[in-house]
Motif scaffolding. Structure first.
Motif, PDB file in Angstrom:
ATOM      1  N   GLU B 503       0.893  -1.178  -0.205  1.00 53.07           N
ATOM      2  CA  GLU B 503      -0.088  -0.103   0.110  1.00 53.07           C
ATOM      3  C   GLU B 503       0.784   1.309   0.001  1.00 53.07           C
ATOM      4  OE1 GLU B 503      -3.223   0.300   2.934  1.00 53.07           O
ATOM      5  OE2 GLU B 503      -3.563  -1.802   2.396  1.00 53.07           O
ATOM      6  N   GLU B 504       2.052   1.178   0.613  1.00 55.26           N
ATOM      7  CA  GLU B 504       3.038   2.511   0.761  1.00 55.26           C
ATOM      8  C   GLU B 504       3.203   2.814  -0.423  1.00 55.26           C
ATOM      9  OE1 GLU B 504       5.475  -0.748   2.339  1.00 55.26           O
ATOM     10  OE2 GLU B 504       3.130  -0.483   2.295  1.00 55.26           O
ATOM     11  N   LEU B 505       3.548   1.816  -1.315  1.00 54.21           N
ATOM     12  CA  LEU B 505       3.971   2.307  -2.533  1.00 54.21           C
ATOM     13  C   LEU B 505       3.093   2.479  -3.647  1.00 54.21           C
ATOM     14  CD1 LEU B 505       6.917  -0.394  -2.875  1.00 54.21           C
ATOM     15  CD2 LEU B 505       7.021   1.976  -2.403  1.00 54.21           C
ATOM     16  N   LEU B 506       1.969   2.338  -3.385  1.00 51.84           N
ATOM     17  CA  LEU B 506       0.618   2.399  -4.382  1.00 51.84           C
ATOM     18  C   LEU B 506       0.743   3.748  -5.026  1.00 51.84           C
ATOM     19  CD1 LEU B 506      -1.858   1.274  -5.780  1.00 51.84           C
ATOM     20  CD2 LEU B 506      -3.069   2.364  -3.614  1.00 51.84           C
ATOM     21  N   ASN B 507       0.836   4.707  -4.222  1.00 48.43           N
ATOM     22  CA  ASN B 507       0.587   6.082  -5.207  1.00 48.43           C
ATOM     23  C   ASN B 507       1.964   6.364  -5.968  1.00 48.43           C
ATOM     24  OD1 ASN B 507      -1.709   6.753  -4.137  1.00 48.43           O
ATOM     25  ND2 ASN B 507      -0.771   7.768  -2.335  1.00 48.43           N
ATOM     26  N   SER B 508       3.017   6.053  -5.572  1.00 48.57           N
ATOM     27  CA  SER B 508       4.336   6.121  -6.446  1.00 48.57           C
ATOM     28  C   SER B 508       4.185   5.287  -7.696  1.00 48.57           C
ATOM     29  CB  SER B 508       5.443   5.718  -5.520  1.00 48.57           C
ATOM     30  OG  SER B 508       5.254   5.753  -4.288  1.00 48.57           O
ATOM     31  N   VAL B 511       1.849   6.821 -10.097  1.00 48.41           N
ATOM     32  CA  VAL B 511       2.533   7.660 -11.042  1.00 48.41           C
ATOM     33  C   VAL B 511       3.392   7.354 -12.104  1.00 48.41           C
ATOM     34  CG1 VAL B 511       4.001   9.780 -10.820  1.00 48.41           C
ATOM     35  CG2 VAL B 511       2.429   9.532  -8.816  1.00 48.41           C
ATOM     36  N   LEU B 512       4.045   6.441 -11.784  1.00 51.52           N
ATOM     37  CA  LEU B 512       4.774   5.585 -12.779  1.00 51.52           C
ATOM     38  C   LEU B 512       4.170   5.006 -13.829  1.00 51.52           C
ATOM     39  CD1 LEU B 512       7.607   4.195 -10.496  1.00 51.52           C
ATOM     40  CD2 LEU B 512       7.805   6.244 -11.756  1.00 51.52           C
ATOM     41  N   LEU B 513       3.053   4.496 -13.594  1.00 46.89           N
ATOM     42  CA  LEU B 513       2.178   3.979 -14.458  1.00 46.89           C
ATOM     43  C   LEU B 513       1.669   5.054 -15.372  1.00 46.89           C
ATOM     44  CD1 LEU B 513       0.743   0.933 -12.514  1.00 46.89           C
ATOM     45  CD2 LEU B 513       2.228   0.486 -14.377  1.00 46.89           C
ATOM     46  N   LEU B 514       1.182   5.875 -14.843  1.00 51.19           N
ATOM     47  CA  LEU B 514       0.559   7.113 -15.850  1.00 51.19           C
ATOM     48  C   LEU B 514       1.595   7.717 -16.633  1.00 51.19           C
ATOM     49  CD1 LEU B 514      -1.314   9.147 -12.773  1.00 51.19           C
ATOM     50  CD2 LEU B 514      -2.261   7.878 -14.789  1.00 51.19           C
ATOM     51  N   ARG B 515       2.760   7.321 -16.435  1.00 48.74           N
ATOM     52  CA  ARG B 515       3.868   8.004 -17.573  1.00 48.74           C
ATOM     53  C   ARG B 515       3.823   6.947 -18.472  1.00 48.74           C
ATOM     54  NH1 ARG B 515       9.034   9.337 -13.818  1.00 48.74           N
ATOM     55  NH2 ARG B 515       7.918  11.044 -12.273  1.00 48.74           N
ATOM     56  N   THR B 534      -7.275  -0.275 -12.500  1.00 51.92           N
ATOM     57  CA  THR B 534      -7.766  -1.468 -11.419  1.00 51.92           C
ATOM     58  C   THR B 534      -6.989  -0.785  -9.989  1.00 51.92           C
ATOM     59  OG1 THR B 534      -7.213  -3.071 -13.406  1.00 51.92           O
ATOM     60  CG2 THR B 534      -7.601  -3.752 -10.734  1.00 51.92           C
ATOM     61  N   LEU B 535      -5.919  -0.377 -10.010  1.00 49.59           N
ATOM     62  CA  LEU B 535      -5.409   0.085  -8.670  1.00 49.59           C
ATOM     63  C   LEU B 535      -6.111   1.276  -8.246  1.00 49.59           C
ATOM     64  CD1 LEU B 535      -1.450   0.063  -9.795  1.00 49.59           C
ATOM     65  CD2 LEU B 535      -2.581  -1.461  -8.218  1.00 49.59           C
ATOM     66  N   LYS B 536      -6.516   2.116  -8.963  1.00 51.13           N
ATOM     67  CA  LYS B 536      -7.223   3.434  -8.108  1.00 51.13           C
ATOM     68  C   LYS B 536      -8.517   2.914  -7.748  1.00 51.13           C
ATOM     69  CE  LYS B 536      -5.757   7.437 -11.136  1.00 51.13           C
ATOM     70  NZ  LYS B 536      -5.995   7.847 -12.459  1.00 51.13           N
ATOM     71  N   GLU B 537      -9.069   1.779  -8.015  1.00 50.67           N
ATOM     72  CA  GLU B 537     -10.265   1.182  -7.128  1.00 50.67           C
ATOM     73  C   GLU B 537      -9.753   0.910  -5.924  1.00 50.67           C
ATOM     74  OE1 GLU B 537     -13.318   0.587  -8.469  1.00 50.67           O
ATOM     75  OE2 GLU B 537     -12.637   1.788 -10.171  1.00 50.67           O
ATOM     76  N   LYS B 538      -8.581   0.691  -5.482  1.00 49.71           N
ATOM     77  CA  LYS B 538      -8.147   0.178  -4.292  1.00 49.71           C
ATOM     78  C   LYS B 538      -9.034  -1.086  -3.578  1.00 49.71           C
ATOM     79  CE  LYS B 538      -5.928   4.634  -3.323  1.00 49.71           C
ATOM     80  NZ  LYS B 538      -5.554   5.856  -2.577  1.00 49.71           N
ATOM     81  N   GLN B 539      -9.395  -1.860  -4.460  1.00 48.20           N
ATOM     82  CA  GLN B 539     -10.031  -3.056  -3.659  1.00 48.20           C
ATOM     83  C   GLN B 539      -9.313  -4.091  -3.908  1.00 48.20           C
ATOM     84  OE1 GLN B 539     -13.734  -3.789  -5.324  1.00 48.20           O
ATOM     85  NE2 GLN B 539     -14.538  -1.891  -5.563  1.00 48.20           N
ATOM     86  N   LYS B 540      -8.939  -4.875  -2.684  1.00 47.69           N
ATOM     87  CA  LYS B 540      -8.064  -5.964  -2.515  1.00 47.69           C
ATOM     88  C   LYS B 540      -8.506  -7.067  -3.558  1.00 47.69           C
ATOM     89  CE  LYS B 540      -5.204  -5.543   1.406  1.00 47.69           C
ATOM     90  NZ  LYS B 540      -5.279  -5.563   2.757  1.00 47.69           N
ATOM     91  N   ALA B 541      -9.884  -7.344  -3.689  1.00 47.47           N
ATOM     92  CA  ALA B 541     -10.196  -8.490  -4.281  1.00 47.47           C
ATOM     93  C   ALA B 541      -9.957  -8.263  -5.812  1.00 47.47           C
ATOM     94  CB  ALA B 541     -11.636  -8.515  -4.218  1.00 47.47           C
ATOM     95  N   LEU B 542     -10.185  -7.056  -6.188  1.00 45.85           N
ATOM     96  CA  LEU B 542      -9.758  -6.854  -7.741  1.00 45.85           C
ATOM     97  C   LEU B 542      -8.347  -6.837  -7.862  1.00 45.85           C
ATOM     98  CD1 LEU B 542     -11.735  -3.540  -8.700  1.00 45.85           C
ATOM     99  CD2 LEU B 542     -12.062  -6.019  -9.605  1.00 45.85           C
ATOM    100  N   ASN B 543      -7.386  -6.359  -7.138  1.00 44.64           N
ATOM    101  CA  ASN B 543      -6.046  -6.546  -7.163  1.00 44.64           C
ATOM    102  C   ASN B 543      -5.690  -7.891  -7.270  1.00 44.64           C
ATOM    103  OD1 ASN B 543      -5.710  -3.639  -7.024  1.00 44.64           O
ATOM    104  ND2 ASN B 543      -5.112  -3.812  -4.933  1.00 44.64           N
TER     105      ASN B 543
END
Lengths: 184, 877
Positions: B503-508, B511-515, B534-543
């Motif tokens: 989770e702590e790396l999610l935002n970074s 950002v990298l994936l957006l590039r 998918t990541l933006k949904e922040k749902q464990k099941a989806l991930n």
């Protein structure tokens, strides 16, 4: 694949080859269909040569085959057998090949002399191995079978040239003697 | 003078080769001079040599050309010149395969073969046999028999060898020459002896008793030829292998006795034969090992090579037996011949103790640059097996492997290293971080896209679960910037996995994936878009479902299902659950393949299972019209034997599970040669709730030809009732028949044969599925339909045993390598994953604890359906 024994058989040799120092074939005989086409054979020789030209190591495992080899001046001698074959048997055949050539070429084991005696070398290889079976591995016995009469082999250009120069020398000295006698 | 200079120039061009730039047409033109009279032997010999040289160079000569030259050549028989005549023989042999009507020279050769000139006789025989076919063999038979026992050994040898060549075509004729061959073995010439023995064995080799006698006879009467000895040793060891004879047999004694022969060739042959025997103890091998040890210090490279190579083989089976040679082997490490050195080291690595590892590794690295890639791979494999043997030494090995990764090398070599590093990481958790670090460094400068994607995949799987996942991000993102499309796509997937897991790396990561959304390649862009959303949904099941654990279906099955769907368009959307699952995860096979110690690159178990067993069954069943509407095949069990192996009829059963049915497939073999079975089917006595719908009998079972009969059973509607026992009876009509012709009588009678019971177990309803990230899946399924219970397993002695039994009972796939119990632990957690019939995900966590009373187990089952969880819980009882 490595643990098996060879089927007991007289068919021992897969190939015999003599290459020059650029890896070109001077003589090559293949006794089974490991390399069915001339193209595959030449490719194999080329690869084998590039592996063996520098390292003087006498034996190499190559493309799943055991190759023993020996080189002298600008000639490379190879004997190839299955990787399960007794390496020492292959080595004994290589030795026979080399020794025979050595005697036929009268210790001048080099490309030029070999080519001059190509016919005899063809005969010698034929006496060493017949269709993959070792026919003989004793150099002197092989030589006695091929070299018909020792003075019969290369009454080639060299001897003629030698005789010519000898005659010239005689002529020269005669001239000289006459000159001196005239001057006196 | 002028001419001389030009000659010299030409000579330089051709490298002094008088045969340089020979033209085929010119040479064949020249061959016409053979027809001139009188014959000039020297000139003709020279021309003939040119022809031979051309053929030798691999020049293709057409049939007409060859025939023409061949006929011209026959004229040369008029000359008495010895060299010329011998060259003619060679020419005949070379052209016998390409020219036509070669038999024309038969009479000339026969004349030479029986003539006075001894020199011509041997070669003439060999040339004659090369042009002889089966039909003509009769006519020369008498001469061949005489030649075999000729007192001139060259003649005798030539006849023997030619007979052997001839026997390829007609075994029958050469068989009649056995008496002559027998006589020739006692010839005092070594080669004649060798050839005669070879022919004798060839004639008799299908008669085991005769071969045994042959060996017994000649092992006593001492042969002169070393080659003949070698041949006899091979024959003897073949007999030993076939009979499974022990070290007390006279054959073995003979071979052992050969270790004391005076010829090295024979000694080595005997040692090699002993090493290659299947069932020998270290003690029996000791004498062989000690002669090989002597050879190690021979001045001849070939002898050293042979010795080390054979010792290497011994080391695979009996490392202890070779330890005595360690000192000699160490001397060979610095051998001039690198092949010898490498073999010596790999042997030492197999026999060495943990303490000598460091020193050996140092030795190898000193000459690693000088050996060929093929041998480097051998070294890498040796290191890998060593690392698995001494897990504590992993740091030394890892460093070494990383050093090798940095050096120059071809793809195969690098692949071998990467494979080894990955195997070590998987086998030894302690080595994981170091290994990943080395691999990260490697992909920074890796020219092989296949390896880079493989490593990125591994990083995505293993990286997020290390203590500091953030340090891998940089390496992965560098790939996105620098590499080609395939690697970029793999890197994007790896990045997404980090984001999904930590989770702590999610935002970074987002950002990298957006590039990457603006990447030039479609695949990379698509992947990035998909992951970001998918990541933006922040749902464990989806991930878990879409990033961490990918698709579990069989690719071939998916292809087939999609094809079917496009053929019959319907309103319903395509249902992923109808696609058969990928059976048998690949990982298991790979680990096994790696463990087998192979001297050379062992053929890796094909990583791609082209069509799995199940796909084959699915295909077979789909072809039977009665089973067409059962739905998609869910699982096929492994075959179960329903009979003892040596009974009248052998029956094996495979269970195929469909959504509501089970198809029992019975493969039957009739082992009685005087009976034919007709209309055979297996009748089932079902237990409660199960209902037999249909029998599909096998129309005819002939002797030794397997046939198949099917029985279709409907499962009970009650969802929790899935197991049962079925008693089986094979029913058929017997007709007696003639064993020789297989012609059956007209009349037959009905009979039956009782088979063992078949059981439908929980495991038949569960398909194994590998979840690379079990934790994520566990959260994804959630505790909604969780079942938990505690059991005490009193019959199990060890944790390993318990783990194996649980896996077998549940029929599920162990994840996270939890099927391996670390040594010396009292507690262990086993994670299992699978899919239940109907497409329900099922996960099992089994915590095991060992105490003096036995093993206690806490079993937690999660699935997407209540009844599924209950059924699974009932599996353990």
């Amino acid at each position: 694949m490595d643990s098996g024994n060879l089927e007991p058989s007289l068919y021992t040799i897969k190939a015999i080859a003599i290459l020059d120092n650029d890896g070109n074939r001077l003589l090559a005989k293949y006794y089974d269909d490991t390399f069915p086409t001339a193209k595959e054979q030449k490719q194999f020789e080329k690869n084998l040569f590039s592996k063996t030209q520098r390292a003087n190591a006498e034996i190499i495992m190559f493309e799943g085959l055991t190759c023993v080899y020996k080189s002298n001046v600008d000639l490379f001698f190879y004997v190839v057998g299955s990787s399960l074959e007794n390496e020492l048997i292959l080595a004994s055949v290589l030795n026979a090949l080399y020794e025979t050539t050595n005697q036929i070429l009268r210790r001048n084991v080099e490309k030029r002399v070999l080519l001059e005696n190509m016919d005899t070398v063809f005969l010698a290889v034929d006496e060493i191995c017949d269709g993959g079976i070792i026919l003989d591995s004793d150099a002197s016995s092989i030589v006695s079978k091929v070299a018909v009469r020792s003075d019969d082999i290369p009454l080639g250009e060299q001897t003629v040239a030698q005789q010519l120069t000898k005659k010239l020398e005689v002529l020269q000295s005669a001239k000289e003697q006459i000159k001196w006698s005239l001057l006196k | 003078m002028h001419i001389l200079r030009r000659d010299k120039k030409e000579e330089e061009e051709g490298g002094g080769n008088p045969f340089h730039n020979l033209e085929k047409t010119t040479v064949l033109q020249e061959a016409r001079t053979f027809n001139e009279t009188p014959i000039n032997p020297r000139k003709c010999a020279h021309t003939l040599t040119k022809v031979l040289y051309l053929i030798n160079q691999g020049e293709q000569i057409g049939t007409t050309e060859a025939t023409e030259a061949f006929f011209a050549m026959t004229k040369l028989f008029q000359s008495k010149d010895a060299t010329l005549r011998r060259l003619v023989y060679l020419g005949i042999k070379e052209m016998s395969k390409i020219a036509q009507d070669v038999i024309i020279v038969t009479s000339s050769l026969m004349k030479d073969m029986t003539g006075k000139e001894d020199q011509f006789r041997g070669p003439a025989i060999r040339a004659l046999c090369s042009i002889t076919d089966n039909t003509m063999l009769q006519s020369i038979e008498r001469y061949m028999k005489q030649a075999i026992v000729d007192k001139n050994h060259a003649v005798s040898s030539a006849a023997l060898v030619s007979s052997l060549h001839l026997s390829k075509g007609s075994h029958e004729v050469t068989k009649r020459w056995v008496n002559e061959a027998q006589e020739a073995v006692s010839n005092d010439n070594v080669m004649v002896q060798y050839h005669a023995l070879g022919l004798l064995y060839h004639i008799r080799k299908h008669d085991k008793l005769a071969v045994t006698k042959l060996v017994a006879k000649f092992s006593k009467q001492s042969l002169k030829s070393p080659y003949a000895y070698c041949l006899l040793i091979r024959i003897a060891s073949k007999l030993i292998e076939e009979e499974g004879a022990g070290s007390d047999s006279p054959m073995f004694e003979f071979i052992e006795g050969c270790l004391r022969h005076k010829s090295e060739i024979v000694i080595y042959e005997a040692a090699q034969a002993m090493v290659n025997m299947k069932e020998t103890t270290a003690k029996e091998l000791a004498p062989a090992v000690s002669v090989l040890q002597l050879f190690c210090s021979s001045p001849k490279p070939t002898l050293r090579f042979a010795a080390v190579r054979t010792l290497n083989k011994v080391a695979m089976k009996h490392p202890a037996a070779v330890t005595a040679c360690n000192l000699d082997l160490e001397n060979l490490i610095t051998d001039q011949n690198r092949s010898i050195a490498t073999l010596a080291i790999t042997t030492l690595l197999k026999t060495g103790s943990e303490s000598s590892v460091d020193r050996l590794m140092k030795q190898i690295s000193s000459f690693m640059t000088e050996i060929s890639d093929e041998f480097k791979i051998v070294v890498v494999q040796a290191i890998q097996s060593l690392c698995l043997k001494f897990p504590r030494k992993h740091s030394v090995m890892m460093n070494f492997l990383s050093q090798m990764l940095r050096d120059e090398g071809g793809f195969e070599y690098k692949k071998a290293i990467v494979d080894s590093v990955i195997t070590i990481i998987e086998e030894n958790p302690e080595a994981k971080e170091a290994g990943l670090a080395h691999l990260c460094e490697f992909i920074e400068d890796c020219e092989h896209a296949v390896l880079a994607t493989r490593i990125l995949h591994l990083l995505g799987r293993e990286g997020p679960r290390t203590p500091t996942p953030s340090k891998y991000i940089r390496f992965i993102y560098n790939r996105v910037i620098l590499e080609n499309a395939a690697v970029r796509a793999a890197a994007v997937t790896a990045l997404a996995k980090f984001g999904a897991h930590c989770e702590e790396l999610l935002n970074s990561c987002i950002v990298l994936l957006l590039r990457c959304l603006l990447d030039t390649d479609d695949e990379v862009r698509d992947r990035a878009t998909f992951y970001v959303d998918t990541l933006k949904e922040k749902q464990k099941a989806l991930n878990s479902a879409y990033i961490l654990n990918g698709l579990q279906v069989s690719v071939i099955g998916l292809e087939r299902a999609l094809h079917q769907y496009t053929l019959e368009p319907s309103e319903k959307p395509f249902d992923m659950k109808t696609v058969p699952l990928a059976s048998q995860p690949i990982t298991e096979q790979r680990v096994q393949a790696v463990r087998e110690p192979g001297e050379t690159t062992a053929p890796k178990a094909t990583d791609k299972v082209a069509a799995s067993r199940q796909d084959v069954y699915a295909e077979q069943l789909a072809r039977i019209p009665e089973f067409a509407n059962l739905g998609a095949l869910f699982k096929s069990s492994t075959p179960v034997e329903l009979t003892e192996s040596e009974t009248e009829y052998v029956v094996r059963c495979v269970k195929h599970t469909f959504p509501h049915y089970i198809v029992f497939q019975f493969d039957c073999t009739n082992t009685l040669n005087d009976q034919v079975l007709e209309n055979a089917s297996v009748h089932l006595e079902p237990s409660d709730g199960f209902e037999v719908i249909k029998y599909l009998p096998c129309p005819k079972l002939s002797y030794d030809t397997p046939g198949t009969t099917y029985t279709l059973v409907r499962m009970p509607d009650e969802a929790t009732q899935v197991t049962g026992t079925f008693s089986c009876t094979l029913k058929f009509v017997v007709k007696d028949c003639d064993p020789n012709t297989g012609e059956p009588d007209e009349e037959g009678y009905e009979d039956e044969y009782v088979l063992e019971d078949v059981e439908a177990s929980v495991a038949d309803h569960v398909q194994k599925v590998m979840k690379p990230n079990f934790g994520a899946s566990w959260e994804e399924v959630g505790p909604e339909f969780e079942v938990e219970d505690t059991y005490s397993l009193s019959t199990m002695k060890t944790l390993e045993e318990a783990v194996t039994n649980i896996i077998q009972c549940m029929g599920m796939q162990p994840c996270e390598r939890s099927d391996k119990v670390p040594e010396g632990k009292n507690a262990h957690t086993l994670y299992l994953a699978g899919v239940y019939r109907g497409g329900h995900d099922a996960l099992v966590r089994s915590k095991l604890a060992m105490s003096e009373a036995g093993i206690t187990m806490q079993l937690t089952i999660r699935s997407t359906d209540q009844s599924v969880s209950e059924v699974l819980a009932s599996a353990i009882s």
